[in-house]
Design an enzyme around this catalytic site. Structure first.
Site, PDB file in Angstrom:
ATOM      1  N   ASP A   1      17.984  16.698 -25.050  1.00 20.37           N
ATOM      2  CA  ASP A   1      18.362  17.811 -24.162  1.00 20.37           C
ATOM      3  C   ASP A   1      19.051  18.820 -25.082  1.00 20.37           C
ATOM      4  O   ASP A   1      20.261  18.855 -25.190  1.00 20.37           O
ATOM      5  CB  ASP A   1      19.288  17.288 -23.065  1.00 20.37           C
TER       6      ASP A   1
ATOM      7  N   GLY B   1      27.635  14.882 -20.650  1.00 21.55           N
ATOM      8  CA  GLY B   1      27.294  13.548 -20.161  1.00 21.55           C
ATOM      9  C   GLY B   1      26.617  13.506 -18.807  1.00 21.55           C
ATOM     10  O   GLY B   1      26.449  12.434 -18.231  1.00 21.55           O
TER      11      GLY B   1
ATOM     12  N   ASP C   1      26.560  12.847 -29.617  1.00 22.97           N
ATOM     13  CA  ASP C   1      26.782  14.296 -29.713  1.00 22.97           C
ATOM     14  C   ASP C   1      27.395  14.553 -31.074  1.00 22.97           C
ATOM     15  O   ASP C   1      28.187  13.760 -31.569  1.00 22.97           O
ATOM     16  CB  ASP C   1      27.693  14.822 -28.603  1.00 22.97           C
TER      17      ASP C   1
ATOM     18  N   ASP D   1      25.054  12.920 -35.566  1.00 23.04           N
ATOM     19  CA  ASP D   1      24.204  14.094 -35.755  1.00 23.04           C
ATOM     20  C   ASP D   1      22.750  13.706 -35.492  1.00 23.04           C
ATOM     21  O   ASP D   1      22.179  12.890 -36.215  1.00 23.04           O
ATOM     22  CB  ASP D   1      24.378  14.611 -37.189  1.00 23.04           C
TER      23      ASP D   1
ATOM     24  N   LYS E   1      23.453  14.039 -17.897  1.00 21.11           N
ATOM     25  CA  LYS E   1      22.196  13.299 -17.865  1.00 21.11           C
ATOM     26  C   LYS E   1      22.417  11.861 -18.316  1.00 21.11           C
ATOM     27  O   LYS E   1      21.778  10.937 -17.800  1.00 21.11           O
ATOM     28  CB  LYS E   1      21.149  14.007 -18.716  1.00 21.11           C
TER      29      LYS E   1
ATOM     30  N   CYS F   1      21.633  14.486 -27.485  1.00 20.03           N
ATOM     31  CA  CYS F   1      22.583  15.598 -27.338  1.00 20.03           C
ATOM     32  C   CYS F   1      23.244  15.439 -25.966  1.00 20.03           C
ATOM     33  O   CYS F   1      22.849  16.079 -25.004  1.00 20.03           O
ATOM     34  CB  CYS F   1      21.863  16.933 -27.411  1.00 20.03           C
TER      35      CYS F   1
ATOM     36  N   CYS G   1      17.650  24.244 -21.308  1.00 14.33           N
ATOM     37  CA  CYS G   1      18.028  25.010 -20.111  1.00 14.33           C
ATOM     38  C   CYS G   1      17.891  26.499 -20.422  1.00 14.33           C
ATOM     39  O   CYS G   1      18.792  27.294 -20.176  1.00 14.33           O
ATOM     40  CB  CYS G   1      19.433  24.656 -19.652  1.00 14.33           C
TER      41      CYS G   1
HETATM   42  C1  LIG Z   1      22.495  21.259 -23.686  1.00 14.47           C
HETATM   43  S1  LIG Z   1      23.917  20.428 -24.256  1.00 14.47           S
HETATM   44  C2  LIG Z   1      23.647  18.807 -23.652  1.00 14.47           C
HETATM   45  C3  LIG Z   1      23.964  18.613 -22.167  1.00 14.47           C
HETATM   46  C4  LIG Z   1      23.939  17.156 -21.729  1.00 14.47           C
HETATM   47  N1  LIG Z   1      22.676  16.530 -22.048  1.00 14.47           N
HETATM   48  C5  LIG Z   1      24.209  16.979 -20.251  1.00 14.47           C
HETATM   49  O1  LIG Z   1      23.280  16.834 -19.468  1.00 14.47           O
HETATM   50  O2  LIG Z   1      25.381  16.972 -19.870  1.00 14.47           O
HETATM   51  C6  LIG Z   1      23.601  20.279 -25.984  1.00 14.47           C
HETATM   52  C7  LIG Z   1      24.595  19.460 -26.769  1.00 14.47           C
HETATM   53  O3  LIG Z   1      24.045  19.258 -28.058  1.00 14.47           O
HETATM   54  C8  LIG Z   1      25.095  19.073 -28.973  1.00 14.47           C
HETATM   55  N2  LIG Z   1      24.550  19.213 -30.327  1.00 14.47           N
HETATM   56  C9  LIG Z   1      24.366  20.332 -31.067  1.00 14.47           C
HETATM   57  N3  LIG Z   1      23.841  20.025 -32.271  1.00 14.47           N
HETATM   58  C10 LIG Z   1      23.655  18.682 -32.284  1.00 14.47           C
HETATM   59  C11 LIG Z   1      23.174  17.746 -33.252  1.00 14.47           C
HETATM   60  N4  LIG Z   1      22.755  18.154 -34.460  1.00 14.47           N
HETATM   61  N5  LIG Z   1      23.168  16.430 -32.947  1.00 14.47           N
HETATM   62  C12 LIG Z   1      23.604  16.001 -31.737  1.00 14.47           C
HETATM   63  N6  LIG Z   1      24.083  16.830 -30.778  1.00 14.47           N
HETATM   64  C13 LIG Z   1      24.109  18.154 -31.058  1.00 14.47           C
HETATM   65  C14 LIG Z   1      26.095  20.125 -28.539  1.00 14.47           C
HETATM   66  O4  LIG Z   1      27.383  19.765 -29.001  1.00 14.47           O
HETATM   67  C15 LIG Z   1      25.963  20.071 -27.001  1.00 14.47           C
HETATM   68  O5  LIG Z   1      26.947  19.235 -26.458  1.00 14.47           O
END
Ligand SMILES: C[S@@+](CC[C@H](N)C(=O)[O-])C[C@H]1O[C@@H](n2cnc3c(N)ncnc32)[C@H](O)[C@@H]1O
Length: 326
Positions: free
Chosen positions: A209, A147, A164, A192, A149, A143, A262
């Protein structure tokens, strides 16, 4: 501080006011109670921008707000959060720590810039470091958007596959990785995480994350408290379970899986981990990072008041060979 401001002014309003008058009253109350603006300036400047026909009312109410002592009806009003947010955090952290967490998150956030110029909260930097990526390794960030992390992990020289689910957000990872540059590589992919297009065991490390209620980031996103719904806690915990289960298969034996959120609710941290412990006994929990992180079930928590960072929960596992029949 919307709820707190509304309480301050509602004591002196006999009947509802239209939205633009409410806006002016909130603005004035905020300056008086929270921004340290001298009362005469807060009142006169707010009256000057209030709708003309309501200026007398705004003036009278704000003068009384400036003078009257405050007797908060409850902590949720004082801390300006919906009741359920305080209840949820109190059930998770205990009432005192929940109040301290919310008070700390009502203070302005500091801006922390990494060596490569990316602005990222120290707690997020520590989560990325906890993955332990090394040069030459293949690391999956399930996830990844926007970007933060992924780019931090790539700075070690690792190849980071940054997925993502939303294509627009995957593009944001690409843009941020290009801007930051650095020694490693980030491959941004729209994917996904609950149905990942990767081979089992393809990665040395994986980070989930996960999407969460974000209640550890209220300092940076003060309005989030009015948008997130209580029902999201259970819905997101379920999504987190599915993301983790899929990610566990993608890590090679001896590889590392990290789960982070978070937020500070138990359902979205220890609750998910307890489920995972039963579901995947081959995932061996690893020791928590050093203080200010604190042990949290089999993982760790960083409460916002501990070091003035975002609040986070973190779980680290090493994948062991599955026992036959296990
Ligand atoms: C907490 S944020 C991630 C922050 C990122 N790791 C960073 O440090 O910048 C969660 C992300 O998960 C994505 N997300 C939601 N459902 C998802 C899925 N089924 N598969 C992949 N990503 C997903 C969302 O679009 C969002 O961008």
């Amino acid at each position: 501080m919307r709820r707190a401001c509304d309480f301050l002014v509602d004591r002196f309003l006999a009947r509802p006011v239209e939205a633009r008058v409410r806006d002016a009253l909130r603005l004035g109350a905020y300056q008086l109670a929270f921004a340290g603006v001298p009362p005469h300036a807060a009142v006169s400047e707010t009256v000057a921008v209030a709708p003309r026909r309501a200026r007398g009312l705004v003036n009278a109410v704000l003068r009384r707000v400036a003078e009257a002592p405050v007797d908060w009806p409850d902590d949720a009003t004082r801390l300006s959060v919906p009741d359920w947010v305080l209840d949820e955090l109190a059930a998770s952290l205990g009432p005192d720590r929940a109040r301290a967490a919310l008070a700390s998150m009502n203070e302005p956030a500091t801006v922390t810039e990494r060596a490569d110029g990316y602005v990222q909260d120290p707690a997020s930097q520590q989560v990325a470091a906890a993955v332990g990526a090394r040069a030459g390794e293949r690391v999956l960030d399930v996830c990844a958007a926007p970007g933060g992390k992924a780019t931090a992990m790539a700075s070690t020289g690792a190849l980071v596959v940054a997925g993502d689910v939303r294509p627009g957000r995957a593009a944001l990872v690409r843009a941020n990785a290009d801007r930051v540059g650095g020694p490693g590589r980030v491959a941004a992919v729209a994917a996904d995480g609950t149905a990942p297009p990767w081979l089992p065991g393809a990665f040395d490390r994986a980070l989930v994350d996960a999407p969460c209620t974000g209640l550890g980031t209220l300092r940076r996103r003060p309005d989030l408290r009015w948008r997130v719904e209580r029902s999201s806690v259970a819905r997101l915990a379920d999504l987190q379970r599915r993301l983790l289960l899929a990610a566990a298969d993608l890590v090679r034996e001896g590889g590392t899986l990290v789960y982070s959120v978070c937020t500070l609710t138990r359902d979205e941290s220890t609750g998910v981990d307890e489920w995972l412990a039963a579901e995947r006994p081959d995932l061996e929990p690893q020791p928590p990072p050093p203080p200010p992180w604190e042990p949290w079930g089999r993982g760790a928590i960083l409460v916002p008041q501990a070091a003035g960072t975002d609040g986070m929960c973190l779980f680290r596992y090493v994948r062991r060979p599955a026992r036959a029949g296990g």
